[in-house]
Design an enzyme around this catalytic site. Structure first.
Site, PDB file in Angstrom:
ATOM      1  N   THR A  24      -3.880  -0.821   7.084  1.00 40.14           N
ATOM      2  CA  THR A  24      -4.980  -0.893   6.115  1.00 40.14           C
ATOM      3  C   THR A  24      -4.832   0.246   5.119  1.00 40.14           C
ATOM      4  O   THR A  24      -4.401   1.340   5.491  1.00 40.14           O
ATOM      5  CB  THR A  24      -6.321  -0.774   6.864  1.00 40.14           C
ATOM      6  N   GLU A 101      -6.104  -0.425  13.986  1.00 42.28           N
ATOM      7  CA  GLU A 101      -4.786   0.132  13.622  1.00 42.28           C
ATOM      8  C   GLU A 101      -4.081   0.660  14.862  1.00 42.28           C
ATOM      9  O   GLU A 101      -2.868   0.499  15.015  1.00 42.28           O
ATOM     10  CB  GLU A 101      -4.947   1.248  12.591  1.00 42.28           C
TER      11      GLU A 101
HETATM   12  C1  5RP Z   1      -7.219   3.392   7.231  1.00 39.65           C
HETATM   13  C2  5RP Z   1      -6.080   4.317   7.340  1.00 39.65           C
HETATM   14  C3  5RP Z   1      -5.118   4.380   6.205  1.00 39.65           C
HETATM   15  O1  5RP Z   1      -3.857   4.057   6.686  1.00 39.65           O
HETATM   16  C4  5RP Z   1      -5.103   5.763   5.660  1.00 39.65           C
HETATM   17  O2  5RP Z   1      -6.419   6.102   5.280  1.00 39.65           O
HETATM   18  C5  5RP Z   1      -4.168   5.884   4.462  1.00 39.65           C
HETATM   19  O3  5RP Z   1      -4.655   5.128   3.406  1.00 39.65           O
HETATM   20  P1  5RP Z   1      -3.964   5.072   1.989  1.00 39.65           P
HETATM   21  O4  5RP Z   1      -2.643   4.378   2.165  1.00 39.65           O
HETATM   22  O5  5RP Z   1      -4.964   4.321   1.147  1.00 39.65           O
HETATM   23  O6  5RP Z   1      -3.786   6.494   1.493  1.00 39.65           O
HETATM   24  O7  5RP Z   1      -5.889   5.011   8.319  1.00 39.65           O
HETATM   25  O8  5RP Z   1      -8.060   3.479   8.340  1.00 39.65           O
END
Ligand code: 5RP
Length: 225
Positions: A24, A101
């Site tokens: 995500t 995740e």
């Molecule tokens: C979501 C997550 C995402 O992988 C993490 O926040 C990184 O996000 P982005 O790729 O938008 O920087 O752990 O729960």
């Protein structure tokens, strides 16, 4: 641009017939878009999304989906991170999807993280550690969290309590730094009300770092053939 480079590069590791875990966030967004293109060109895969947002994006991109009712081990998961340390341990959950995740990043043969350089740190903990807690008794769960040396802050969105896809709350735990992520994770998991933590320890197979001038592929475990 850096996130796009990293997210798209990860699709090169996806082969016909695989079952994929889709993380995500704004980096995996690019993985999903590219994977949608590959599927429209004939790539045969199935994917388990790690959030309602990713499920929506994957459906829109035409990616066939499945669930853990049909699959007990994924071939490959691709996910972003909020911080990555020198041992490739992660803080995740900035988007609030940490529980699902952790399922896709654990029950997989290979796990690729896609990040930009801003996520690389020498020590975890500048980014507040997300911890998912059940709503009942969250106030006392926060007291227990504080006793482990952090300042716990209940996550809000638009002035409302943030609700995860699992119907729980997220508490962002502000530590001054995390010296022993594995031990902290174990201690947090023992607290009543804690569902899961955003510490992802010793799971990473490969890291793809998007940079201004290209991507760097780093292989902590050399089993990605
Ligand atoms: C979501 C997550 C995402 O992988 C993490 O926040 C990184 O996000 P982005 O790729 O938008 O920087 O752990 O729960």
């Amino acid at each position: 641009m850096e996130k796009k480079l990293a997210g798209e590069k990860a699709t090169e590791y996806i082969k016909d017939g695989m079952t994929i875990g889709l993380g995500t966030g704004s980096t995996v967004y690019w993985t999903i878009q590219k994977l949608g293109e590959l599927v429209s060109q004939g790539l045969q895969i199935k994917a388990i999304p790690s959030s309602v947002d990713t499920e929506r994006l994957a459906k829109k991109a035409g990616i066939p989906l499945t669930t853990f009712a049909e699959v007990d081990m994924l071939d490959l998961s691709i996910d972003g991170a909020d911080e990555v340390d020198a041992m490739y341990n992660l803080i995740k959950g900035g988007g609030g999807a940490l529980v699902r995740e952790k399922f896709i990043d654990t029950f997989t043969r290979k796990f690729i993280i896609v990040v930009d350089e801003s996520k690389l740190v020498s020590r975890l903990g500048s980014f507040p550690l997300p911890v998912e807690v059940i709503p009942f008794g969250w106030e006392v769960t926060c007291q227990s969290l504080a006793e482990l040396g952090c300042t716990p802050v209940l996550r809000k969105r638009n002035d409302e309590r943030f609700i995860s896809d699992n119907g729980n709350y997220i508490v962002d735990c502000h530590f001054t730094g995390i010296d022993d992520p594995a031990s902290l994770h174990s201690r947090l998991k023992q607290l009543l009300g804690v569902v899961e933590t955003g510490l992802f320890i010793d799971l990473t197979t490969l890291m793809i770092v998007g940079k201004r001038d290209g991507v760097e592929v780093v292989s902590p475990k050399k089993n990605l053939t």
